[in-house]
Design a protein around this motif. Sequence first.
Motif, PDB file in Angstrom:
ATOM      1  N   ALA A  10       0.886  -1.164   0.000  1.00 56.77           N
ATOM      2  CA  ALA A  10       0.000   0.000   0.000  1.00 56.77           C
ATOM      3  C   ALA A  10       0.922   1.212   0.000  1.00 56.77           C
ATOM      4  O   ALA A  10       1.786   1.335   0.869  1.00 56.77           O
ATOM      5  CB  ALA A  10      -0.885   0.005   1.238  1.00 56.77           C
ATOM      6  N   LEU A  11       0.766   2.081  -0.985  1.00 52.45           N
ATOM      7  CA  LEU A  11       1.595   3.283  -1.105  1.00 52.45           C
ATOM      8  C   LEU A  11       0.700   4.493  -0.871  1.00 52.45           C
ATOM      9  O   LEU A  11      -0.195   4.772  -1.661  1.00 52.45           O
ATOM     10  CB  LEU A  11       2.243   3.339  -2.489  1.00 52.45           C
ATOM     11  CG  LEU A  11       3.115   2.133  -2.828  1.00 52.45           C
ATOM     12  CD1 LEU A  11       3.504   2.154  -4.294  1.00 52.45           C
ATOM     13  CD2 LEU A  11       4.349   2.100  -1.939  1.00 52.45           C
ATOM     14  N   ILE A  12       0.955   5.203   0.222  1.00 48.48           N
ATOM     15  CA  ILE A  12       0.050   6.244   0.699  1.00 48.48           C
ATOM     16  C   ILE A  12       0.741   7.590   0.752  1.00 48.48           C
ATOM     17  O   ILE A  12       1.920   7.681   1.114  1.00 48.48           O
ATOM     18  CB  ILE A  12      -0.476   5.861   2.105  1.00 48.48           C
ATOM     19  CG1 ILE A  12      -1.227   4.527   2.031  1.00 48.48           C
ATOM     20  CG2 ILE A  12      -1.346   6.948   2.701  1.00 48.48           C
ATOM     21  CD1 ILE A  12      -1.536   3.911   3.376  1.00 48.48           C
ATOM     22  N   ASN A  13      -0.015   8.636   0.432  1.00 48.06           N
ATOM     23  CA  ASN A  13       0.468  10.003   0.575  1.00 48.06           C
ATOM     24  C   ASN A  13       0.407  10.362   2.066  1.00 48.06           C
ATOM     25  O   ASN A  13      -0.689  10.525   2.599  1.00 48.06           O
ATOM     26  CB  ASN A  13      -0.409  10.942  -0.241  1.00 48.06           C
ATOM     27  CG  ASN A  13      -0.025  12.392  -0.100  1.00 48.06           C
ATOM     28  OD1 ASN A  13       0.805  12.765   0.731  1.00 48.06           O
ATOM     29  ND2 ASN A  13      -0.622  13.241  -0.918  1.00 48.06           N
ATOM     30  N   ASN A  29      -9.844   2.543   2.122  1.00 45.64           N
ATOM     31  CA  ASN A  29     -10.510   2.727   3.414  1.00 45.64           C
ATOM     32  C   ASN A  29     -10.003   3.961   4.149  1.00 45.64           C
ATOM     33  O   ASN A  29     -10.762   4.593   4.877  1.00 45.64           O
ATOM     34  CB  ASN A  29     -10.360   1.483   4.290  1.00 45.64           C
ATOM     35  CG  ASN A  29     -11.303   0.386   3.883  1.00 45.64           C
ATOM     36  OD1 ASN A  29     -12.437   0.636   3.501  1.00 45.64           O
ATOM     37  ND2 ASN A  29     -10.839  -0.845   3.945  1.00 45.64           N
ATOM     38  N   LEU A  30      -8.755   4.308   3.966  1.00 39.23           N
ATOM     39  CA  LEU A  30      -8.216   5.510   4.588  1.00 39.23           C
ATOM     40  C   LEU A  30      -8.918   6.759   4.052  1.00 39.23           C
ATOM     41  O   LEU A  30      -9.097   7.740   4.773  1.00 39.23           O
ATOM     42  CB  LEU A  30      -6.706   5.596   4.332  1.00 39.23           C
ATOM     43  CG  LEU A  30      -5.949   6.693   5.037  1.00 39.23           C
ATOM     44  CD1 LEU A  30      -6.029   6.547   6.543  1.00 39.23           C
ATOM     45  CD2 LEU A  30      -4.502   6.695   4.583  1.00 39.23           C
ATOM     46  N   LEU A  83      -8.433   6.242  -4.147  1.00 39.77           N
ATOM     47  CA  LEU A  83      -7.064   5.833  -4.455  1.00 39.77           C
ATOM     48  C   LEU A  83      -6.247   6.999  -4.999  1.00 39.77           C
ATOM     49  O   LEU A  83      -5.066   7.152  -4.677  1.00 39.77           O
ATOM     50  CB  LEU A  83      -7.064   4.672  -5.449  1.00 39.77           C
ATOM     51  CG  LEU A  83      -7.696   3.369  -4.955  1.00 39.77           C
ATOM     52  CD1 LEU A  83      -7.724   2.332  -6.062  1.00 39.77           C
ATOM     53  CD2 LEU A  83      -6.989   2.841  -3.728  1.00 39.77           C
ATOM     54  N   LYS A  84      -6.890   7.836  -5.802  1.00 41.42           N
ATOM     55  CA  LYS A  84      -6.197   8.993  -6.379  1.00 41.42           C
ATOM     56  C   LYS A  84      -5.821  10.006  -5.295  1.00 41.42           C
ATOM     57  O   LYS A  84      -4.700  10.508  -5.267  1.00 41.42           O
ATOM     58  CB  LYS A  84      -7.096   9.650  -7.430  1.00 41.42           C
ATOM     59  CG  LYS A  84      -6.495  10.824  -8.129  1.00 41.42           C
ATOM     60  CD  LYS A  84      -7.475  11.387  -9.161  1.00 41.42           C
ATOM     61  CE  LYS A  84      -6.984  12.679  -9.734  1.00 41.42           C
ATOM     62  NZ  LYS A  84      -7.957  13.263 -10.660  1.00 41.42           N
ATOM     63  N   ARG A  85      -6.752  10.305  -4.401  1.00 44.81           N
ATOM     64  CA  ARG A  85      -6.501  11.318  -3.366  1.00 44.81           C
ATOM     65  C   ARG A  85      -5.509  10.871  -2.309  1.00 44.81           C
ATOM     66  O   ARG A  85      -4.731  11.659  -1.802  1.00 44.81           O
ATOM     67  CB  ARG A  85      -7.798  11.689  -2.655  1.00 44.81           C
ATOM     68  CG  ARG A  85      -8.706  12.561  -3.433  1.00 44.81           C
ATOM     69  CD  ARG A  85      -9.831  13.028  -2.548  1.00 44.81           C
ATOM     70  NE  ARG A  85     -10.923  13.573  -3.338  1.00 44.81           N
ATOM     71  CZ  ARG A  85     -12.030  14.041  -2.814  1.00 44.81           C
ATOM     72  NH1 ARG A  85     -12.206  14.026  -1.509  1.00 44.81           N
ATOM     73  NH2 ARG A  85     -12.980  14.516  -3.585  1.00 44.81           N
ATOM     74  N   PHE A  86      -5.551   9.594  -1.940  1.00 43.86           N
ATOM     75  CA  PHE A  86      -4.758   9.128  -0.808  1.00 43.86           C
ATOM     76  C   PHE A  86      -3.569   8.264  -1.192  1.00 43.86           C
ATOM     77  O   PHE A  86      -2.701   8.006  -0.360  1.00 43.86           O
ATOM     78  CB  PHE A  86      -5.661   8.390   0.196  1.00 43.86           C
ATOM     79  CG  PHE A  86      -6.501   9.339   0.987  1.00 43.86           C
ATOM     80  CD1 PHE A  86      -6.122   9.723   2.253  1.00 43.86           C
ATOM     81  CD2 PHE A  86      -7.655   9.882   0.444  1.00 43.86           C
ATOM     82  CE1 PHE A  86      -6.883  10.627   2.981  1.00 43.86           C
ATOM     83  CE2 PHE A  86      -8.424  10.785   1.151  1.00 43.86           C
ATOM     84  CZ  PHE A  86      -8.036  11.161   2.427  1.00 43.86           C
TER      85      PHE A  86
END
Length: 174
Positions: free
Chosen positions: A39-42, A80-81, A91-94
């Motif tokens: 999972a790759l998150i901003n 879910n975040l 997915l795009k935003r986070f």
Amino acid sequence: MFEQAFPERNLTVILFKDVTNAGEIHAKLLDRSLEPELALINPRKVQSVFALHLAAHKSVAAHEREALATHTLHSEVVFNLSGLKHITEGLKRFGMAEDASEVLVCRFDATDEDIAATRGLVKGIEVDIETALEGLRDQDAIKKNYKTGDLECQVGVGTIEDAVLARIATAPMR
């Protein structure tokens, strides 16, 4: 790096700053050739480690029920975040952008080899998530993404953390 234990699962989380190869990683993510699965998150959109934990818990629950909204357990964490009901937008935003300079990497049930591969994949500086996350957090973007109201976040009523956790916890599950 830290690990969070779930019933029969572990989540390893690593925060990288000064990432120089985000475009390469993003391309592998999109063509599904990223190894290991991550999972790759901003991190600028992550209110707290607890919010991340809550999203991961919802993901594990959906996985156990065979009711993932996304293709993988790891993309489910990002979705879910977001607290949104639109998968692509969440997915795009986070998720990590292709020009990101920071990335929060999560892996369920990571082996030593997975952790080594992740550290080899991301060209950046690994930093302590507990201390660095607060400095990276973009409160204005978080308020906008979760649509927190001023009254909701007033002293004595609630906090941004409360609002974010409520959005994540109550977002519809599929």
